[in-house]
Structures are given as C-alpha cells and as structure tokens.
Design an enzyme around this catalytic site. Structure first.
Site, mmCIF file in Angstrom:
data_model
loop_
_atom_site.group_PDB
_atom_site.id
_atom_site.type_symbol
_atom_site.label_atom_id
_atom_site.label_comp_id
_atom_site.label_asym_id
_atom_site.label_seq_id
_atom_site.Cartn_x
_atom_site.Cartn_y
_atom_site.Cartn_z
ATOM 1 N N MET A 168 -7.417 9.256 9.637
ATOM 2 C CA MET A 168 -8.122 9.692 8.419
ATOM 3 C C MET A 168 -9.049 10.876 8.701
ATOM 4 S SD MET A 168 -9.105 5.912 6.946
ATOM 5 C CE MET A 168 -9.569 5.255 8.532
ATOM 6 N N ASP A 198 0.811 -1.220 0.000
ATOM 7 C CA ASP A 198 0.000 0.000 0.000
ATOM 8 C C ASP A 198 0.841 1.266 0.000
ATOM 9 O OD1 ASP A 198 -2.386 -1.273 -0.100
ATOM 10 O OD2 ASP A 198 -2.885 -1.024 2.017
ATOM 11 N N LYS A 226 -3.473 3.716 -2.572
ATOM 12 C CA LYS A 226 -4.701 4.503 -2.605
ATOM 13 C C LYS A 226 -4.342 5.849 -2.044
ATOM 14 C CE LYS A 226 -7.156 0.454 -1.095
ATOM 15 N NZ LYS A 226 -7.610 -0.210 0.109
HETATM 16 N N1 SAH Z 1 -3.454 0.378 9.247
HETATM 17 C C1 SAH Z 1 -2.927 1.716 9.489
HETATM 18 C C2 SAH Z 1 -3.985 2.780 9.311
HETATM 19 C C3 SAH Z 1 -4.506 2.898 7.893
HETATM 20 S S1 SAH Z 1 -5.687 4.170 7.712
HETATM 21 C C4 SAH Z 1 -2.318 1.773 10.899
HETATM 22 O O1 SAH Z 1 -2.457 0.806 11.653
HETATM 23 O O2 SAH Z 1 -1.690 2.779 11.221
HETATM 24 C C5 SAH Z 1 -4.692 5.502 7.145
HETATM 25 C C6 SAH Z 1 -4.557 6.571 8.206
HETATM 26 O O3 SAH Z 1 -3.596 6.182 9.183
HETATM 27 C C7 SAH Z 1 -4.036 7.902 7.707
HETATM 28 O O4 SAH Z 1 -5.078 8.682 7.154
HETATM 29 C C8 SAH Z 1 -3.511 8.529 8.985
HETATM 30 O O5 SAH Z 1 -4.565 9.056 9.757
HETATM 31 C C9 SAH Z 1 -2.969 7.307 9.713
HETATM 32 N N2 SAH Z 1 -1.520 7.163 9.544
HETATM 33 C C10 SAH Z 1 -0.869 6.126 8.990
HETATM 34 N N3 SAH Z 1 0.464 6.304 9.049
HETATM 35 C C11 SAH Z 1 0.662 7.483 9.673
HETATM 36 C C12 SAH Z 1 1.824 8.233 10.068
HETATM 37 N N4 SAH Z 1 3.051 7.801 9.821
HETATM 38 N N5 SAH Z 1 1.632 9.426 10.707
HETATM 39 C C13 SAH Z 1 0.401 9.877 10.986
HETATM 40 N N6 SAH Z 1 -0.725 9.213 10.633
HETATM 41 C C14 SAH Z 1 -0.600 8.036 9.997
#
Ligand code: SAH
Length: 256
Positions: A173, A37, A59
């Site tokens: 998100m 991803d 995405k």
């Molecule tokens: N599975 C992922 C989340 C996916 S949804 C997890 O466990 O982290 C995607 C959202 O995750 C983004 O919109 C943001 O809000 C958050 N996100 C993912 N990586 C991030 C990062 N390095 N810093 C801040 N927010 C992050």
C-alpha cells in the site's frame, strides 16, 4: 437457537488463481455465502456452489465500498442465520487484511471462526519477479511494512529503524506515497544507490516490474505509470533478479 456459522476467513493468494490452497478451495465449495474483496481473483468464485450468494466488499484505495463495520455486521448476520460463511481476502487474511478485526468481532458474539492462510503478495510477487526476500550473502531478514496509515491513531511506521535494522523491506500500500517513503528512507541514511523493485499486479498475467536505485525510483514509477496493486521491495536482493534475467537470456542465446 440455531448453531451459528461456521465462518472461514480465507486467503485467496496473491492473484494467480493457482496460488490458492486446497483447504481454501474446500471452504469455498462448502460456502452458502461468500464475501470477497477487490484483490481476490474472481475466477476463484467458480469453485463456489452455483446457489451460493456472492457479496462484493471491494475497496479501492481511499474509499470503502462497504464500510468495515458493515462487513462485520454481515458476517455476524449470516453466521447467526446458520449459514456457512467464507470471507475471502487477497493474499493472506492476516497480513494487512483486517482479518484479525473480523475474527475478534465474531468471537465477541461467540461465533466460531477458522482462519485459512494464503500466499501473501510479498511472497507471491517476490517469486514471480525472481526476487528472493532472503539470501545467504545479501539478506538475513525481511519485513513487511505498510506504506499507508489509514487510521490516525495507528502506530507510526519506524522508518528510522527499518532503514538500518532489516535487510529487505517489502512495502504494501505504498505506491501512492512512494516519494514520501523514498524521502524517509534517504533521510534515515539508506544509501541512494539501494536497489528497489516495484511490482505491479504480481503473479498475474498483467504483472509489471520496474527496478532502479532508491534515489530515482519515484521518477521511474511516474514514467512507467505504476499503479495499484503494487509492492515496493527495497534491498540488495533485487540484484538477484537482474542476475537471473541476464543468465537466463545468455542461456537462451546459447541455445538459439
Ligand atoms: N492481505 C493482502 C494484502 C492486502 S493490503 C496480502 O496478504 O497480500 C493491499 C496491498 O497488498 C496492495 O496495496 C498492494 O501493496 C499489495 N498487493 C496485493 N496483491 C498484490 C499483487 N498481486 N501485486 C502487488 N501487490 C499486491
């Protein structure tokens, strides 16, 4: 018929490539094909066998490079061809990662699937920005919440309950809907002075953190042009960051 799979749903961690697990690295090394991803740090693909096929399923918010049904179809197709498949996702595969949908689609076809957890961004970005999600005096609970509903039939977020029932909120998100979220929390009685942190690209060398009161946070986000990926952390624990930064600065001055 050839034995299908196996398929591994693997968490890549929150961005810093060192925050991946040993098991995840082992699965990446074993893979014949890796479907990854947008939020996955591409440095992690260096662990893969040079002959492994790499498929970008990225995405960006609001648009899907490869639709979810097609990702599931690809996983099934590769697994049925007897390949070892790694589905690599940012953070943890089951925290807002659609990992469960993929595991169910595979299970329906009788394809075995192992889930390898990852450090979710709330935990990773919390640590990297020095915000504890729980704290003996300030927070006995935290919740991870989606700030975005991408399917109309999905259960709505209960801001009314979250505003009072949980001490620390970590909203994924949500940055594109910060104004709405702020308004919901205020409408349901969250104090305007509640501390909030916005963490952009947490754990990476491009991390940025902005803190302020709930009341003004949307203006700060706009002024600082905070963009995706970002988390919104709401709660008194944000003050611990300020306290740590202050004490660390004082210690540096004392040494210098
Ligand atoms: N599975 C992922 C989340 C996916 S949804 C997890 O466990 O982290 C995607 C959202 O995750 C983004 O919109 C943001 O809000 C958050 N996100 C993912 N990586 C991030 C990062 N390095 N810093 C801040 N927010 C992050």
């Amino acid at each position: 018929m050839r034995r299908p799979g196996p398929v591994y749903l693997v968490g890549a961690g929150p961005g810093d490539p060192e925050l991946i697990t040993l098991k995840a690295i082992r699965r990446i090394r074993e893979a014949d094909v890796i479907l990854y991803d947008r939020l996955v740090n591409e440095e992690l693909l260096e662990y893969a066998n040079p002959g492994a096929e790499r498929v970008y399923c990225g995405k960006s918010p609001g648009q899907h490079a490869i639709p979810q049904w097609e990702i599931e179809a690809l996983l099934i197709e590769h697994a049925l061809a007897g390949r070892t498949v790694v589905r690599l996702k940012g953070g943890d595969p089951l925290v807002f990662g659609r990992g469960a949908e993929e595991a169910l689609a595979l299970a329906e076809r009788g394809i075995p699937c192992e889930i390898v957890p990852g450090v979710t961004s709330a935990i990773g970005a919390g640590a990297a920005s020095r915000i504890p999600l729980t704290h003996r005096d300030l927070a006995a609970s935290f919740a991870v919440v989606t700030g975005n509903r991408c399917r109309e039939d999905a259960a709505p977020v209960r801001w009314d309950l979250l505003a009072h029932g949980v001490d620390t909120l970590v909203i994924y998100m949500g940055i594109g809907r910060l104004e709405e979220i702020r308004a919901e929390l205020l409408r349901h009685g969250k104090a305007p002075s509640t501390p909030v942190a916005l963490i952009e690209r947490g754990t990476t060398d491009r991390q940025r953190v902005v803190t302020g009161a709930l009341e003004h946070i949307h203006k700060l986000a706009e002024a600082m042009k905070i963009g995706n990926p970002a988390l919104i952390v709401v709660g008194e624990v944000v003050l611990v960051r300020e306290q740590l930064l202050l004490l660390e600065a004082q210690a540096r001055l004392a040494i210098g």
